[in-house]
Scaffold this active site. Structure first.
Site, PDB file in Angstrom:
ATOM      1  N   LYS A   1       0.891  -1.164   0.017  1.00 46.86           N
ATOM      2  CA  LYS A   1      -0.123   0.054  -0.066  1.00 46.86           C
ATOM      3  C   LYS A   1       0.944   1.233   0.144  1.00 46.86           C
ATOM      4  O   LYS A   1       1.767   1.385   0.998  1.00 46.86           O
ATOM      5  CB  LYS A   1      -0.778  -0.082   1.247  1.00 46.86           C
ATOM      6  CG  LYS A   1      -1.904  -0.988   1.157  1.00 46.86           C
ATOM      7  CD  LYS A   1      -3.102  -0.188   2.255  1.00 46.86           C
ATOM      8  CE  LYS A   1      -4.285  -1.256   2.088  1.00 46.86           C
ATOM      9  NZ  LYS A   1      -5.148  -0.810   3.302  1.00 46.86           N
TER      10      LYS A   1
ATOM     11  N   GLU B   1       0.557  -0.528  16.398  1.00 43.04           N
ATOM     12  CA  GLU B   1       0.190  -1.471  15.032  1.00 43.04           C
ATOM     13  C   GLU B   1       0.531  -2.935  15.477  1.00 43.04           C
ATOM     14  O   GLU B   1      -0.330  -3.798  14.864  1.00 43.04           O
ATOM     15  CB  GLU B   1       1.005  -1.168  13.851  1.00 43.04           C
ATOM     16  CG  GLU B   1       0.649   0.379  13.253  1.00 43.04           C
ATOM     17  CD  GLU B   1      -0.433   0.412  12.494  1.00 43.04           C
ATOM     18  OE1 GLU B   1      -1.194  -0.621  12.282  1.00 43.04           O
ATOM     19  OE2 GLU B   1      -1.041   1.535  11.875  1.00 43.04           O
TER      20      GLU B   1
ATOM     21  N   LYS C   1       0.765 -10.125   8.812  1.00 45.36           N
ATOM     22  CA  LYS C   1       0.062  -9.316   7.499  1.00 45.36           C
ATOM     23  C   LYS C   1       0.651  -9.837   6.162  1.00 45.36           C
ATOM     24  O   LYS C   1      -0.184  -9.888   5.433  1.00 45.36           O
ATOM     25  CB  LYS C   1       1.223  -7.925   7.755  1.00 45.36           C
ATOM     26  CG  LYS C   1       0.954  -7.130   6.483  1.00 45.36           C
ATOM     27  CD  LYS C   1       0.996  -5.708   6.810  1.00 45.36           C
ATOM     28  CE  LYS C   1       0.388  -4.855   5.643  1.00 45.36           C
ATOM     29  NZ  LYS C   1       0.441  -3.486   5.806  1.00 45.36           N
TER      30      LYS C   1
ATOM     31  N   GLU D   1      -7.428  -5.708  -1.235  1.00 40.38           N
ATOM     32  CA  GLU D   1      -8.529  -5.436  -0.262  1.00 40.38           C
ATOM     33  C   GLU D   1      -9.764  -5.131  -0.774  1.00 40.38           C
ATOM     34  O   GLU D   1     -10.613  -4.374  -0.700  1.00 40.38           O
ATOM     35  CB  GLU D   1      -8.182  -3.941   0.375  1.00 40.38           C
ATOM     36  CG  GLU D   1      -9.051  -3.453   1.724  1.00 40.38           C
ATOM     37  CD  GLU D   1      -8.454  -2.508   2.451  1.00 40.38           C
ATOM     38  OE1 GLU D   1      -7.377  -2.228   2.536  1.00 40.38           O
ATOM     39  OE2 GLU D   1      -9.455  -1.660   2.881  1.00 40.38           O
TER      40      GLU D   1
ATOM     41  N   ARG E   1      -8.539  -8.170   3.969  1.00 41.38           N
ATOM     42  CA  ARG E   1      -7.500  -7.167   4.190  1.00 41.38           C
ATOM     43  C   ARG E   1      -7.931  -5.960   4.710  1.00 41.38           C
ATOM     44  O   ARG E   1      -7.058  -5.238   5.494  1.00 41.38           O
ATOM     45  CB  ARG E   1      -6.669  -6.762   2.730  1.00 41.38           C
ATOM     46  CG  ARG E   1      -5.546  -5.614   3.259  1.00 41.38           C
ATOM     47  CD  ARG E   1      -4.584  -5.405   1.943  1.00 41.38           C
ATOM     48  NE  ARG E   1      -3.573  -4.718   2.395  1.00 41.38           N
ATOM     49  CZ  ARG E   1      -2.394  -4.599   1.605  1.00 41.38           C
ATOM     50  NH1 ARG E   1      -2.200  -5.130   0.486  1.00 41.38           N
ATOM     51  NH2 ARG E   1      -1.549  -3.843   2.017  1.00 41.38           N
TER      52      ARG E   1
ATOM     53  N   HIS F   1      -8.324   2.071  12.309  1.00 43.57           N
ATOM     54  CA  HIS F   1      -7.703   3.330  11.301  1.00 43.57           C
ATOM     55  C   HIS F   1      -9.044   4.152  10.901  1.00 43.57           C
ATOM     56  O   HIS F   1      -8.482   5.206  10.699  1.00 43.57           O
ATOM     57  CB  HIS F   1      -7.048   2.473  10.022  1.00 43.57           C
ATOM     58  CG  HIS F   1      -5.755   1.974  10.355  1.00 43.57           C
ATOM     59  ND1 HIS F   1      -5.521   1.189  11.380  1.00 43.57           N
ATOM     60  CD2 HIS F   1      -4.732   2.515   9.887  1.00 43.57           C
ATOM     61  CE1 HIS F   1      -4.057   0.941  11.561  1.00 43.57           C
ATOM     62  NE2 HIS F   1      -3.531   1.602  10.686  1.00 43.57           N
TER      63      HIS F   1
ATOM     64  N   HIS G   1      -7.829   7.690  11.406  1.00 45.79           N
ATOM     65  CA  HIS G   1      -7.497   8.577  10.323  1.00 45.79           C
ATOM     66  C   HIS G   1      -8.506   9.857  10.606  1.00 45.79           C
ATOM     67  O   HIS G   1      -8.185  10.881  10.133  1.00 45.79           O
ATOM     68  CB  HIS G   1      -8.010   8.027   8.870  1.00 45.79           C
ATOM     69  CG  HIS G   1      -7.255   6.930   8.309  1.00 45.79           C
ATOM     70  ND1 HIS G   1      -7.579   6.070   7.124  1.00 45.79           N
ATOM     71  CD2 HIS G   1      -5.819   6.597   8.740  1.00 45.79           C
ATOM     72  CE1 HIS G   1      -6.199   5.336   6.945  1.00 45.79           C
ATOM     73  NE2 HIS G   1      -5.569   5.664   8.003  1.00 45.79           N
TER      74      HIS G   1
END
Lengths: 366, 366
Positions: free
Chosen positions: A142, A184, A226, A236, A240, A247, A251
């Protein structure tokens, strides 16, 4: 050194995890189609590691183009990305010139996106220098920059040729960055591995003290999870999305406060608390479960309470999330500790309560 | 209507060629994952076709976000691309919102690149409104913007879901744009089909008079050749480079004069003359062959002589070409009329002669 493989339909690449890897240039050389690289880094990492990597590569006849960007999430934008293109074109870099990302998540995301776009696709290598980048952003392809209206809105799925996670680079990492990376790591335990979650509860002190074995285990387990999830769903379309636990809220925090005020991992930490609280409101987690989450995130040195934007601003920022489908926000919540699920939409009353409840802190300036 | 298929390892999409296709909205509807599109066009095309397309789509319940950009190659840059992102995010467009490119090559390239990057990849559809876009740029998934140091330097390989080439849209095309499109049609004859080249020599008057049958045959034969070549080599590892006949020289002309002074097709026209002249210098073409090329390009209403930059500036601009490998420019030249080859490098003396020879015109201002 241990090596994991990320296997995708079209490609496959190694993730090397160990000590002293920055000096093992023989790990890099076989991946360079021509002996020319651009090393993209920032003004904090450059004084620490740029010359060392450059010297090693040049001693093997590799021409190195240095690209030093300003540090921080606030610079993860087109203006900074363009500095990479300016440097590449100014040095006549070719389509086969390899871009090496030497830095944290911001450098990795921007370098990867620059590689995806430069002459429609140049090779790139990730050398993550932060825990967050080692356990998460350097793996899986990503890449992105931010837009004023949303984080990571402009980007590409574009895989590196190699990820080199050198534990020794974490020695120079500021405390706050270490904690952001641990956010994370906690995410992996919460979303898919209750045993790992228990291990984290038992070993948080060691991680924060940078115990080498503990760090390497945490990076390894995170990268394993991962690699497995990305291997199942590169673009995704499904599973995923679970990697976005915390997030969507995170975000919104970053956008609401302005990029760079909180570190990404800090926003994800507080975001995971909100995800846990929402999961409790749906009857999936107990109050004790939520308390375990809060305690662990707090022990990691992360914020456990989010800013008081008010529900409208929260919804507006979350409305720009990439997981929105047909106007419905797809929340990543917890069926139980160690099992995340995708939840399309939440009742307005639940959101009202969530965004004015005990996990919101009105004293956070915004 | 005839339909060609472009078949790639990962995908396959139809290219519809015919009359009145803009009103056949049933060709578009099956390709929309959600009933929301952003129609990206420019201020010249918008007054002609935007309302018509929007009305059709909205009558089938499709929400349309209009995005009207300034016209011209000079605007094929990040600033303009960002207008698309601003519009998409401002309207809460999602990852499954389809971007429709309604315009010429610049609109198609920018819309495709915006789609490639928006939320790491949104679907897109090409509705080319110029001959150049219909025969070349709308097919094959090359998307890009320009950088001050080189054309199409920032971009992606990203395939549309559908190409709709409506011959009727060419009725409004300015004469100069028609000629620019014919340049790319001539390219296909020169690079791979001597019979088609002879057909073009015999039918150039009809093409310039927009004879419907002649236009449709030229678009069909061009798209067939493009689909076949791209199907063999999507990412330009080999044979696809042949499609750049005239383009290494042409891009240098565009960069040297400043984007937008000559149309892309005009630069390619003059560039093909230089490619033919270089091929003659290598002993591959006869003087008569080169004269046939000059005559045909002239008959198309295109420039046959290039600006007098001097060899150093020519080399500098060509040095930024994406076909440069290990410092060597890979020229696309002609073994014979109807057969292009990749030629890595040319002798300096040949280049000196070429860039001061009869196909250079010192009176072109730059």
């Amino acid at each position: 050194m241990i090596t994991l493989d990320l296997t995708l339909p079209d490609t496959r690449y190694p993730i090397h995890i160990g000590h002293g890897l920055l000096d093992q240039v023989e790990l890099i050389l076989p991946h360079l189609p021509i002996p020319q690289v651009a090393i993209v880094t920032n003004d904090v990492v450059a004084p620490l590691y740029l010359e060392r990597l450059t010297r090693q590569l040049e001693s093997h006849g590799v021409h190195c183009i240095p690209v030093i960007l300003p540090d921080g999430e606030a610079h993860k934008n087109w203006q900074t990305l363009n500095l990479i293109f300016d440097a590449l074109l100014g040095a006549n870099a070719e389509r086969k010139t390899t871009l090496i990302a030497l830095g944290g998540g911001v450098i990795g995301d921007m370098t990867g996106f620059a590689a995806a776009c430069y002459q429609r696709g140049a090779p790139f290598i990730q050398i993550p220098t932060t825990l967050l980048a080692q356990v998460d952003s350097s793996v899986g392809g990503k890449t992105a920059i931010n837009h004023p209206l949303g984080k990571n809105m402009i980007g590409a799925f574009y895989q590196p040729k190699l990820v080199l996670a050198d534990m020794d680079l974490l020695a120079t990492l500021p405390e706050r960055e270490l904690s952001a990376g641990i956010a994370e790591v906690i995410k992996y335990g919460l979303l898919g591995d209750a045993d790992f979650l228990a291990w984290l509860e038992a070993n948080m002190d060691k991680l924060r003290a940078r115990d080498p074995a503990a760090l390497q285990y945490a990076v390894r387990r995170s990268c394993e999870m991962k690699a497995e999830i990305v291997g199942q769903d590169e673009k995704e379309q499904g599973v995923r999305a679970l990697l976005n636990l915390g997030h969507t809220f995170g975000h919104a925090i970053e956008a609401g406060l302005g990029y760079g005020h909180w570190l990404h991992g800090e926003a994800v930490g507080a975001g995971m608390v909100l995800a846990a609280a929402a999961s409790q409101a749906l009857g999936w987690l107990s109050a004790e479960d939520v308390q375990r989450v809060v305690t662990l995130i707090d022990a990691a040195g992360l914020p456990v309470r989010s800013p008081d934007f008010g529900v409208d601003e929260w919804m507006r920022h979350m409305g720009h999330d990439k997981k929105v489908e047909s106007g419905v926000i797809r929340f990543i919540l917890l069926k139980q500790l160690g099992q995340a699920v995708i939840q399309p939409g939440l009742p307005p009353a639940l959101l009202d309560t969530l965004f004015s409840g005990p996990h919101i802190d009105a004293t956070i300036p915004h």
